[in-house]
Enzyme design. Structure first.
Site, mmCIF file in Angstrom:
data_model
loop_
_atom_site.group_PDB
_atom_site.id
_atom_site.type_symbol
_atom_site.label_atom_id
_atom_site.label_comp_id
_atom_site.label_asym_id
_atom_site.label_seq_id
_atom_site.Cartn_x
_atom_site.Cartn_y
_atom_site.Cartn_z
ATOM 1 N N HIS A 64 0.834 -1.202 0.000
ATOM 2 C CA HIS A 64 0.000 0.000 0.000
ATOM 3 C C HIS A 64 0.873 1.258 0.000
ATOM 4 O O HIS A 64 0.629 2.214 -0.745
ATOM 5 C CB HIS A 64 -0.930 -0.040 1.218
ATOM 6 N N HIS A 104 1.261 4.165 -3.213
ATOM 7 C CA HIS A 104 1.120 5.621 -3.111
ATOM 8 C C HIS A 104 2.412 6.363 -3.460
ATOM 9 O O HIS A 104 2.387 7.576 -3.642
ATOM 10 C CB HIS A 104 0.627 6.010 -1.717
ATOM 11 N N GLU A 128 -9.805 11.400 -4.752
ATOM 12 C CA GLU A 128 -8.613 11.163 -3.901
ATOM 13 C C GLU A 128 -8.205 12.426 -3.170
ATOM 14 O O GLU A 128 -8.041 12.343 -1.942
ATOM 15 C CB GLU A 128 -7.460 10.612 -4.748
#
Ligand code: CUO
Length: 676
Positions: A218, A222, A353
């Site tokens: 994760h 990003h 987002e």
């Protein structure tokens, strides 16, 4: 010292990337190896002054302001140095969070200083300069993103994130025990227990939320797709970034729900801005610089922060819902931009987002990012107690908190609203004329728990009197027996077919069979690949280890260091894949745990026409060097023109699924308990 020990430890030949991605490899030359070594050294014990004299000297001698002509855009580095000299930057030893505007802005200045450096020498000297001056959290983040994106750094492997910054991955008990071991100068393996007790039902799935590999995936996702990325300025467009944001997180939730069902828990409930957050979370994790990650008791409600009000979230969401229902978003200039069939999801992803490319940041706000911040600061909303950032304010720690999945399910439901308004796929979009799947067979699917040892060397401060000793955290983690899916197809002609494989639950939490239309949201992509289908009968065999979703275990820093050192000394050669990725769901977690007596699931297999879906003229089996399904590619267009999750991303009836190129197969996943 770690460098020297490791080099002595290993004399074997090797590859820098895990064996899965071998087709795109080239032998590493000396120049590359030296770069790889420099990066590994820069990331060694980044919380302490640089122990490598050559790097420390290089950093202290270099003055970026006197070398502004060595940067494509000198403004960021000039600004950074100015701020450093005026002591206005976040000091070393303070906690960095990407969600803090000031912290992030400074980190981006550093990233841009390294990214805009015109050659490797300038990049390296800038990094050495920053290593002992800039906040270590900002340094690690900016350097990692720069290495991932610089042309001359292609193929360089970063150490696993949980080894660079172990405090973000293991709990305080482990760190405490590790310190004790170091003081005693005794090597130790410290057992890490998952957060909470059995009295908390959420504890049953803590092994997934707290899995080191999942959190590291994760965090890397990003870094590959930063929300602050400026495609035009950086000259690197992130193909379908908004859609990837939707799809990767959608899959994380679906995967979490399968794990919940395996543990007799209902699917995760979405959060509401005005609703109580039923389950609290006590992270039991401490920052390296001190300060515990704040806990959230049960039944807390969202609180206004000075910068973000709960009512704002309600308003932003109403506007997003309005855009979805009218299938168009309003742009900064007041025009309407269509949320059409294929790219609408990308537009929505960028907006929610949000990315820098959001069509209207002021109007649609930052539902997702603000959600992270509101959750992270929920116990000290006014900053009265000066509490450090919460787990939700770091991508490395966010999935530990069950509220992560609840926030993302809430966001995901908005994406679903959009998808469900799109027309179902037409017959001609689903068929593969002349091709029929006659059988799908799979080996017994078995899962188990195993121990994994993570190196804690970077967690502990150096002392003059005490040498490093081998200290590791031992965690329980889910794994599965490797398996092969065998698909038998009959075709009237030779063709190239895209094979998509999904796994879904057969029964819901109440034990009732789930209709396909409802099940779509729980389907987890297991694999997607292109293969040749011959005229007549073809048997396609695909191993679980080849999955396009996953990556194997990351190599340890120690092993990486040893391989590089041996190669530099001419004792070994290593190969490197220039498209190497760090992002990817762990191979171990491809299957949910299932149950001891066996738990029924269904595999869905679909063959479609690759020639209608391809986006470039690269060979159909080109090795893009990493996990495509969730992580796309760094240097290419996303190599599939279909919407992510196709064909289950839209409404789909059971009749449609009965076409010859579609096949479903009931399977059983059996949990075998603990491996010894
Ligand atoms: Cu990945 Cu919310 O985007 O954590």
């Amino acid at each position: 010292m770690q460098w020297v020990i490791a080099a002595v430890l290993l004399a074997g030949l090797g590859q820098l990337v895990a064996a899965k991605y071998t087709r795109g490899e080239v032998p590493a030359d000396k120049d590359f190896l030296l770069k790889q070594r420099e990066v590994l050294k820069l990331l060694n014990k980044p919380h302490e002054p640089n122990r490598y004299k050559d790097q420390a000297d290089s950093g202290s001698k270099y003055e970026p302001s006197n070398n502004l002509n060595r940067y494509k855009n000198p403004v960021p580095v000039k600004t950074l140095v100015k701020r450093y000299n005026s002591h206005s930057l976040l000091p070393r030893g303070q906690i960095f969070t990407l969600f803090d505007d000031k912290h992030r802005e400074e980190m981006v200045l550093l990233f841009e200083s390294m990214f805009y450096a015109l050659d490797w020498d300038t990049f390296y000297k800038t990094a050495c300069w920053a290593r002992d001056r800039i906040n270590e959290g900002q340094f690690i983040y900016a350097l990692s993103v720069a290495v991932i994106h610089r042309d001359d750094a292609k193929g360089i492997v970063l150490p696993p994130s949980y080894e660079i910054y172990p405090h973000l991955y293991v709990n305080s008990e482990v760190i405490h025990a590790a310190y004790k071991a170091k003081m005693r100068q005794e090597p130790a393996v410290v057992r890490m227990n998952f957060t909470g007790t059995i009295r908390n039902p959420e504890q049953r799935v803590a092994y997934l939320g707290e899995d080191l590999g999942m959190n590291s995936h994760h965090a890397h996702w990003h870094m590959d797709f930063p929300f602050w990325w400026k495609p035009e300025e950086y000259g690197i467009d992130k193909d379908r970034k908004g859609e990837l944001f939707y799809y990767m997180h959608h899959q994380l939730i679906a995967r979490f729900d399968l794990e919940r069902l395996s543990n007799d828990l209902p699917p995760v409930e979405p959060l509401g801005w005005r609703e109580r957050i039923v389950d609290g979370f006590y992270p039991q994790t401490t920052y390296r610089v001190g300060g515990e990650f704040p806990a959230r008791p049960d039944d807390f409600e969202f609180q206004d922060l000075s910068s973000i009000k709960v009512q704002d979230m309600v308003d932003y969401e109403r506007r997003v819902r309005e855009a979805i229902s009218q299938q168009a978003v309003i742009t900064m200039s007041g025009d309407y931009f269509s949320l059409n069939d294929t790219t609408g999801i990308n537009t929505l992803g960028e907006m929610m987002e949000p990315s820098t490319t959001s069509k209207h940041r002021d109007y649609y706000g930052a539902l997702h990012n603000y959600g992270h911040i509101l959750l992270g600061k929920i116990t000290d909303p006014k900053g009265k107690f000066n509490m450090p950032p919460g787990v939700m304010e770091h991508f490395e720690t966010a999935t530990r908190d069950p509220a992560f999945f609840r926030l993302h399910k809430h966001i995901d439901n908005l994406f679903k609203l959009h998808k469900d308004l799109l027309p179902p796929y037409k017959q001609e979009e689903l068929v593969l004329p002349g091709v029929k799947i006659t059988d799908v067979a799979v080996e017994p699917l078995e899962t188990y728990f195993e121990d994994f040892d993570a190196d804690l060397l970077n967690a502990l401060d150096d002392t003059i009197d005490l040498d490093d000793v081998e200290i590791k955290a031992r965690v329980r983690r889910l794994n599965h027996k490797p398996f092969t899916v065998q698909i038998t197809a009959e075709s009237e002609r030779e063709t190239l077919a895209t094979v998509r494989i999904f796994l879904g639950p057969k029964y819901d939490w109440f034990g009732q069979e789930i209709p396909l239309e409802e099940k779509r949201q729980y389907l987890v992509e297991i694999d997607k690949f292109v293969t040749k289908v011959n005229s007549g009968k073809t048997t396609i065999q695909r191993k679980s280890s080849e999955s396009s979703v996953t990556i194997p275990d990351r190599e340890t820093t120690k092993l990486l260091v040893a391989k590089v050192e041996n190669a530099i000394n001419g004792k070994a050669t290593i190969n490197v894949n220039k498209d190497v990725r760090h992002c990817g769901y762990p191979d171990r977690l491809l299957l949910p745990k299932g149950k001891k007596g066996g738990m029924p699931f269904t595999l869905y297999v679909i063959l479609t026409d690759f020639n209608k879906e391809k986006v470039n003229d690269l060979p159909y089996d080109y090795d893009y060097g990493g996990s495509l399904s969730y992580c796309g590619t760094i240097n290419h267009k996303y190599p599939d023109s279909r919407p992510m999750g196709f064909p289950f991303d839209r409404r789909l009836s059971t009749e449609e699924f009965s076409m010859p190129n579609f096949c479903s197969k009931d399977v059983t996943i059996t949990f075998k308990g603990d491996s010894s």
